[in-house]
Scaffold this motif. Structure first.
Motif, short mmCIF file in Angstrom:
data_model
loop_
_atom_site.label_atom_id
_atom_site.label_comp_id
_atom_site.label_asym_id
_atom_site.label_seq_id
_atom_site.Cartn_x
_atom_site.Cartn_y
_atom_site.Cartn_z
N THR A 163 -33.11 -44.06 -56.22
CA THR A 163 -33.26 -42.55 -55.64
C THR A 163 -34.21 -41.76 -56.52
OG1 THR A 163 -31.41 -41.62 -56.78
CG2 THR A 163 -30.90 -42.87 -54.80
N ASP A 184 -34.88 -37.26 -56.95
CA ASP A 184 -34.49 -36.22 -56.72
C ASP A 184 -35.18 -35.37 -55.90
OD1 ASP A 184 -31.82 -36.89 -57.91
OD2 ASP A 184 -32.21 -36.01 -59.55
N GLU A 185 -34.85 -34.57 -55.12
CA GLU A 185 -35.82 -33.66 -54.37
C GLU A 185 -36.35 -32.79 -55.45
OE1 GLU A 185 -35.62 -30.36 -50.91
OE2 GLU A 185 -34.23 -32.13 -50.81
N ASN A 186 -35.58 -32.23 -56.37
CA ASN A 186 -36.25 -31.25 -57.30
C ASN A 186 -36.79 -31.87 -58.48
OD1 ASN A 186 -35.37 -29.02 -55.60
ND2 ASN A 186 -33.49 -29.36 -56.29
N PHE A 201 -36.71 -37.07 -61.63
CA PHE A 201 -35.34 -37.55 -62.08
C PHE A 201 -35.03 -38.49 -60.89
CE2 PHE A 201 -36.02 -33.26 -63.76
CZ PHE A 201 -36.08 -33.52 -64.86
N GLY A 202 -33.79 -39.33 -61.19
CA GLY A 202 -33.11 -40.08 -60.08
C GLY A 202 -32.05 -40.72 -60.67
N THR A 203 -31.52 -41.61 -59.69
CA THR A 203 -30.75 -42.59 -60.35
C THR A 203 -31.00 -43.98 -59.73
OG1 THR A 203 -29.25 -42.66 -58.42
CG2 THR A 203 -28.64 -41.04 -60.09
N PRO A 216 -28.52 -42.80 -64.39
CA PRO A 216 -29.44 -41.65 -64.27
C PRO A 216 -30.81 -41.74 -65.13
CG PRO A 216 -27.76 -41.01 -65.74
CD PRO A 216 -27.51 -42.25 -65.07
N SER A 237 -35.27 -40.38 -66.10
CA SER A 237 -36.26 -39.43 -66.05
C SER A 237 -37.71 -39.91 -66.56
CB SER A 237 -35.91 -38.07 -66.50
OG SER A 237 -35.70 -38.36 -67.89
N LYS A 277 -40.43 -40.19 -52.17
CA LYS A 277 -39.91 -38.78 -51.88
C LYS A 277 -40.90 -37.47 -52.11
CE LYS A 277 -35.77 -37.09 -51.73
NZ LYS A 277 -34.81 -37.07 -50.80
N VAL A 325 -41.09 -34.06 -53.73
CA VAL A 325 -40.34 -33.36 -54.53
C VAL A 325 -41.18 -31.92 -54.81
CG1 VAL A 325 -39.59 -35.35 -55.90
CG2 VAL A 325 -41.70 -34.34 -56.66
#
Length: 134
Positions: A24, A26-28, A42-44, A84, A86, A130, A132
């Motif tokens: 994944t 992250d959107e931000n 960032f994500g997982t 997590p 980055s 994504k 972001v």
């Protein structure tokens, strides 16, 4: 042996299904310095099987506000749960002040497209795309 008995035998001898890997984004996201800087995404990630390490490679491009692109990667330790991560994208040596170095500095308060790959032992396990917010 009937067809039903044969099918039951096949089902009972099959091993457990492999877990699906996930990645994944992250959107931000973050920009290191306002108004232009290195992009932090960032994500997982979850590997198909725990144990060992995997590489997450990310590429990003930003067209609106400032033409920028970057790539980066990180290594994670595969676990049974999501890990997590980055990645920094862009050049930390580029000048990102009032008249930033084209191609390396991402603009804050904009958007960028991020593309990620999760690879373990040379095999791509998952991908993610994504838009972001920077």
């Amino acid at each position: 042996m009937t067809a039903a008995m044969t099918m039951a035998a096949l089902v009972s001898t099959a091993g457990p299904a492999a877990a699906a890997a996930t990645l994944t984004i992250d959107e931000n996201a973050g920009v290191s310095v306002w108004p232009y800087g290195v992009l932090q995404v960032f994500g997982t990630a979850t590997c198909a099987a725990p144990g060992g390490t995997a590489t997450i490679s990310v590429n990003a491009i930003q067209i609106v506000m400032h033409m920028a692109n970057g790539s980066g990667s990180t290594t994670i330790t595969c676990a049974a749960q999501a890990v997590p991560w980055s990645v920094s994208l862009g050049s930390p040596n580029a000048y990102c002040g009032g008249n930033p170095t084209p191609g390396y500095c991402f603009a804050a308060n904009s958007v960028a497209s991020a593309f990620g790959n999760l690879t373990k032992a040379g095999v791509q396990e998952a991908t993610a795309i994504k838009v972001v917010h920077t």
